[in-house]
Design a protein around this motif. Structure first.
Motif, short mmCIF file in Angstrom:
data_model
loop_
_atom_site.label_atom_id
_atom_site.label_comp_id
_atom_site.label_asym_id
_atom_site.label_seq_id
_atom_site.Cartn_x
_atom_site.Cartn_y
_atom_site.Cartn_z
N TRP B 215 46.83 51.70 30.75
CA TRP B 215 47.61 50.79 29.90
C TRP B 215 47.27 49.32 30.21
CZ3 TRP B 215 50.40 51.21 25.58
CH2 TRP B 215 50.74 52.50 25.15
N LEU B 216 47.12 49.05 31.49
CA LEU B 216 46.81 47.68 31.87
C LEU B 216 45.49 47.25 31.25
CD1 LEU B 216 48.09 45.53 33.72
CD2 LEU B 216 46.50 46.23 35.50
N HIS B 217 44.54 48.17 31.27
CA HIS B 217 43.24 47.86 30.73
C HIS B 217 43.33 47.56 29.23
CE1 HIS B 217 38.90 47.73 30.87
NE2 HIS B 217 38.81 48.57 29.85
N ILE B 218 43.99 48.44 28.51
CA ILE B 218 43.99 48.24 27.06
C ILE B 218 44.91 47.08 26.65
CG2 ILE B 218 45.75 50.01 26.55
CD1 ILE B 218 42.69 49.07 24.39
N ILE B 219 46.05 46.95 27.28
CA ILE B 219 46.92 45.82 26.95
C ILE B 219 46.23 44.52 27.35
CG2 ILE B 219 49.11 44.64 27.50
CD1 ILE B 219 50.46 47.30 27.49
N GLY B 220 45.54 44.58 28.48
CA GLY B 220 44.78 43.42 28.93
C GLY B 220 43.75 43.01 27.89
N ILE B 221 43.07 44.00 27.35
CA ILE B 221 42.04 43.69 26.36
C ILE B 221 42.66 43.08 25.10
CG2 ILE B 221 40.43 44.79 24.74
CD1 ILE B 221 39.49 46.52 27.09
N LEU B 222 43.77 43.67 24.65
CA LEU B 222 44.43 43.14 23.45
C LEU B 222 44.95 41.72 23.70
CD1 LEU B 222 46.38 46.32 22.29
CD2 LEU B 222 44.44 45.25 21.12
N ALA B 223 45.51 41.51 24.88
CA ALA B 223 46.04 40.19 25.19
C ALA B 223 44.91 39.18 25.29
CB ALA B 223 46.82 40.24 26.50
N PHE B 224 43.85 39.61 25.94
CA PHE B 224 42.68 38.75 26.11
C PHE B 224 42.12 38.33 24.76
CE2 PHE B 224 38.16 38.42 27.94
CZ PHE B 224 38.40 37.16 28.42
N MET B 225 42.03 39.32 23.86
CA MET B 225 41.52 39.06 22.52
C MET B 225 42.36 37.98 21.83
SD MET B 225 40.80 42.07 19.84
CE MET B 225 42.35 42.24 18.99
N ASN B 226 43.66 38.04 22.06
CA ASN B 226 44.53 37.06 21.41
C ASN B 226 44.57 35.72 22.14
OD1 ASN B 226 45.85 37.95 18.89
ND2 ASN B 226 46.13 39.77 20.15
N TYR B 227 44.08 35.74 23.35
CA TYR B 227 43.98 34.48 24.09
C TYR B 227 42.73 33.70 23.63
CZ TYR B 227 43.36 31.36 28.10
OH TYR B 227 43.17 30.27 28.90
N LEU B 228 41.72 34.45 23.18
CA LEU B 228 40.45 33.80 22.79
C LEU B 228 40.61 32.59 21.88
CD1 LEU B 228 37.97 36.78 22.14
CD2 LEU B 228 38.26 35.39 24.20
N PRO B 229 41.38 32.71 20.79
CA PRO B 229 41.45 31.55 19.87
C PRO B 229 42.01 30.28 20.51
CG PRO B 229 42.26 33.54 18.82
CD PRO B 229 42.09 33.88 20.25
N SER B 230 42.67 30.40 21.64
CA SER B 230 43.16 29.20 22.32
C SER B 230 42.12 28.65 23.28
CB SER B 230 44.40 29.53 23.15
OG SER B 230 45.37 30.14 22.37
N SER B 231 41.04 29.39 23.47
CA SER B 231 40.22 29.18 24.66
C SER B 231 38.78 28.87 24.31
CB SER B 231 40.28 30.46 25.49
OG SER B 231 39.22 30.54 26.37
N LYS B 232 38.10 28.26 25.27
CA LYS B 232 36.68 28.06 25.15
C LYS B 232 35.95 29.40 25.10
CE LYS B 232 35.07 28.15 29.90
NZ LYS B 232 33.72 28.68 29.75
N HIS B 233 36.65 30.45 25.54
CA HIS B 233 36.01 31.77 25.56
C HIS B 233 35.82 32.31 24.14
CE1 HIS B 233 34.38 34.64 28.22
NE2 HIS B 233 35.02 35.65 27.70
#
Ligand code: SF4
Ligand code: SF4
Lengths: 272, 458
Positions: B215-233
């Motif tokens: 769960w951590l992995h997949i929630i992490g991925i989803l959260a990360f994906m949504n962090y992208l638009p705020s980020s240089k990443h």
């Protein structure tokens, strides 16, 4: 000596047209080549080479005007286009097809920016032109004596290099001189600007810790090491900047700045 | 068998993906604030460039160490994404390692996955080291490198490490469970296998750990994906379209403004008929602005550039103006463009990068309180320091054209405000009057041709 020399009469487009002739190439001299005392020597050296190889060339003379490059880079698009459109009218009226110029800024503007405004020519920088003359054996560059063992470093002009991907032609010309070509740390695509482009030539630099030309000259001097050396340039702005840098470092006795055309003319025994 | 867990998964994944799509819409809108520009020419050359520069990382290899580290993370990202597909299927349908039927292919995939995951951890740790301990100057210094960009970079690296650790966690626990049940695990796991006894041998605990890791992995991925638009990443997405639409012309060719051409032609020839002025959707003539004062005067491509910037500082580190202590930093020009665009348009939901100016640290450089890109964010002093040498565009790994933005802002200063430095105005006058940037009479232009001698041929 004198009897072995002949006085050159530089042909103009107007004269040629009056005689119903067309030159093979138009030599675009540029403002620096016409007015800057140091760079006029480069213009003259290039004319000596043209005369020596017997190319049918002409210049515009007083009909030439600034390409508009400094105006454009400074943001004055209006003045640039005024210049360009007027120049294009002159060039097209003479049916010019092929232009050679020693100035990378003129080269870039004529080659890349004039077509949008109706000026389509084959534009060649003098480094490429000289390289061809050497490759074709028209210039032999018997400079073995004059340059043997001398260290030469070439300073890339941004408007020749990054702007137009010409890195090898000037180096090949220098290689033909049989000199010891040494490269600076920042060269070719990674070359460091002399500090004059983008109309900086015509204004005081913005406040900073150092002028760009000093940074670049320090690099060149470090590369050449002690003793005699030559900084070779292929751009009037670079030449001014490097010369100022060398003077600032009080190295003008040891290190000379020459344009590649001057080096070729010297090697050919066309000038001192 | 579909259970409550799968339904929860479906909701979580749906929300995550939905949120991402919504954020992308905002970004699309922001980019479309820019002026129109047709970049559909030469598709084959563009595809070629994209393959070389974006997929092939061509320009990264100007600097070896970061290029190799970056390559590890990049390939890791791609390969590990294959596993994400499996996770999604498993999550929705309650299956377990659904791709296991691929046999040897699956084994190879899992093997490579684990090796890459380990290398990604090493690479991210080294990146953190370079940013925070050795403080590589281009990553640490610069007025634009305030609290937020620095935190952003560290956040990403830490998240990536956590994601990889989660992956190992559920691999290890899963492997142990299979072993306890006396079964054979699908796939080969070189690293997890060697750590198999890490979590003991209580099946209940192991199952819990396996689920938490998963769960951590997949929630992490989803959260990360949504962090992208705020980020240089966000560059992991934007690099591809941005390189595709990058400048194909020689770097020295600057844009020509056709409206000016018509004006001049009409001046020179009174019979010249300029085309009818452009009109907007309501049929009102579009007011021509010469150069750029704010983000909507830039083209959509220049705005896309701003979303693609990785804030790597390669441009700034080779900028002659910046090297010699002038105010100009091409990276700042790009980051300012993004901040201003998001101030004017929409901002991403997680974090608003435009706020970085209000973060701790030095104040944003401003000349006036005017809220436009020019002056509110970028000062004329920065712009006038540029030599248009293109060192920045050459160095940028994602083909951003900083010079075009600098030039458009300069044009605004000159054409709309006549605000060039005095010496440049003098140069303009000289060109107008004498046809040369210096005050020499045009009649003297041919004087160089006197007294030239060449050796006579016979
Ligand atoms: S083009 Fe301008 S901004 Fe870019 S590196 Fe050169 S001087 Fe700096
Ligand atoms: S503009 Fe390009 S080179 Fe400069 S910081 Fe952004 S990504 Fe790096």
């Amino acid at each position: 000596m004198e009897e072995n020399k002949r006085l050159v009469k530089v042909p103009t487009m107007a004269e040629m047209a009056a005689n119903g002739e067309e030159p093979e190439i138009l030599f675009w001299v540029g403002c620096a080549g016409s007015f800057d005392d140091r760079y006029k020597r480069v213009t003259r050296a290039f004319v000596q080479i043209l005369e020596h190889v017997g190319v049918k060339y002409a210049v515009l003379g007083t009909e030439e005007s600034c390409t508009g490059d400094p105006a454009k880079r400074a943001g004055n698009e209006f003045l640039f286009q005024m210049q360009a459109i007027t120049n294009i009218e002159v060039l097209n009226a003479y049916n010019v097809k092929k232009i050679v110029t020693a100035c990378p800024h003129c080269f870039n503007t004529l080659k890349n920016e004039y077509p949008d405004l109706g000026g389509n020519y084959e534009v060649i920088h003098h480094s490429t032109f000289l390289q061809q003359l050497i490759n074709d054996g028209k210039v032999r560059v018997q400079g073995g004596e004059a340059f043997k063992g001398k260290r030469i470093t070439f300073h890339d002009s941004c408007y020749l290099g990054r702007a137009n991907d010409i890195y090898e032609a000037p180096r090949e010309v220098l290689a033909a001189l049989d000199a010891d070509l040494v490269e600076m740390r920042r060269v070719r695509a990674n070359g460091l600007c002399c500090g004059a482009g983008g109309a900086q030539m015509f204004k005081e630099p913005e406040p900073g810790s150092k002028d760009v030309n000093i940074e670049r000259t320090e690099e060149a001097l470090a590369t050449l090491g002690a003793g005699n050396g030559v900084i070779a340039t292929a751009c009037p702005f670079c030449m001014v900047m490097m010369n100022d840098g060398v003077k600032n470092k009080e190295q003008e006795e040891n290190v000379k700045v020459f344009d590649i055309a001057e080096l070729v003319a010297q090697a050919e025994g066309l000038s001192r | 068998m579909i259970q409550l867990e799968n339904i929860i998964f479906l909701i979580v994944a749906g929300l995550g993906i939905g949120l991402f799509v919504w954020q992308i819409q905002k970004i699309r809108k922001n980019i479309l604030l820019g002026r129109d520009l047709d970049l559909t020419d030469n598709p084959s050359e563009r595809i070629n460039k994209t393959l070389l520069v974006a997929f092939g990382q061509q320009k990264m290899f100007k600097r070896m160490l970061p290029a190799l580290l970056h390559l590890v993370v990049y390939i890791g990202f791609i390969v590990i994404n294959v596993e994400v597909i499996e996770i999604l299927i498993d999550g929705v349908f309650g299956t377990h390692r659904v791709l296991g039927f691929l046999g040897p292919v699956y084994s190879a995939l899992m093997f490579i996955n684990e090796i890459l995951a380990a290398l990604v951890i090493v690479a991210c740790a080294m990146f953190l080291w370079r940013r925070n301990v050795t403080k590589v100057p281009r990553l640490a210094k610069g007025v634009e490198m305030r609290a937020w960009p620095k935190m952003d970079a560290n956040t990403i690296l830490v998240i990536e490490i956590v994601l990889m650790l989660a992956l190992f966690t559920f691999n290890i626990a899963g492997l142990k469970l299979v072993e306890l049940q006396g079964g054979e695990a699908a796939g080969v796991y070189p690293i997890s296998q060697s750590l198999i006894n890490l979590f003991g041998d209580n099946p209940q605990t192991l199952h819990l750990i396996e689920r938490v890791g998963w769960w951590l992995h997949i929630i992490g991925i989803l959260a990360f994906m949504n962090y992208l638009p705020s980020s240089k990443h966000f560059h992991i997405i934007m690099a591809f379209p941005n390189v595709y639409y990058s400048k194909l012309l020689p770097r020295g060719k600057f844009t020509t403004n056709p409206a000016i051409t018509h004006e001049i032609k009409a001046m020179l020839d009174p019979s010249y008929q300029p085309p009818a002025p452009e009109t907007d959707a309501e049929g009102n003539p579009v007011i021509q602005r010469f150069g750029a004062k704010d983000v909507e005067d830039l083209t959509w491509k220049q705005l896309m550039d701003a979303y693609t910037c990785t804030e790597c500082g390669r441009c700034t580190s080779v900028c002659p103006a910046n090297i010699t202590g002038k105010l100009l930093s091409p990276r700042k020009i790009v980051m300012d463009t993004r901040d201003r665009m998001e101030e004017k348009g929409e901002s991403p939901v997680i974090y608003d990068p435009a706020r970085y100016g209000k973060d701790e640290g030095t104040e944003r450089v401003k000349v006036t309180e005017e809220n436009t890109l020019l002056r509110g964010y970028i000062t004329p002093e920065e712009l006038w320091a540029c030599t248009t040498c293109n060192a920045c565009t050459e160095s940028c790994p994602v083909n951003i054209d900083q010079v075009s933005t600098i030039m458009d802002l300069r044009r605004y200063l000159v054409l709309e405000e006549s605000a060039a430095p005095a010496s440049l105005n003098a140069m303009f006058t000289n060109i107008e009057n004498n046809g040369a940037p210096w005050a020499f009479p045009a009649a003297d232009r041919f004087n160089w041709a006197e007294d030239i001698y060449v050796p006579s041929k016979n």
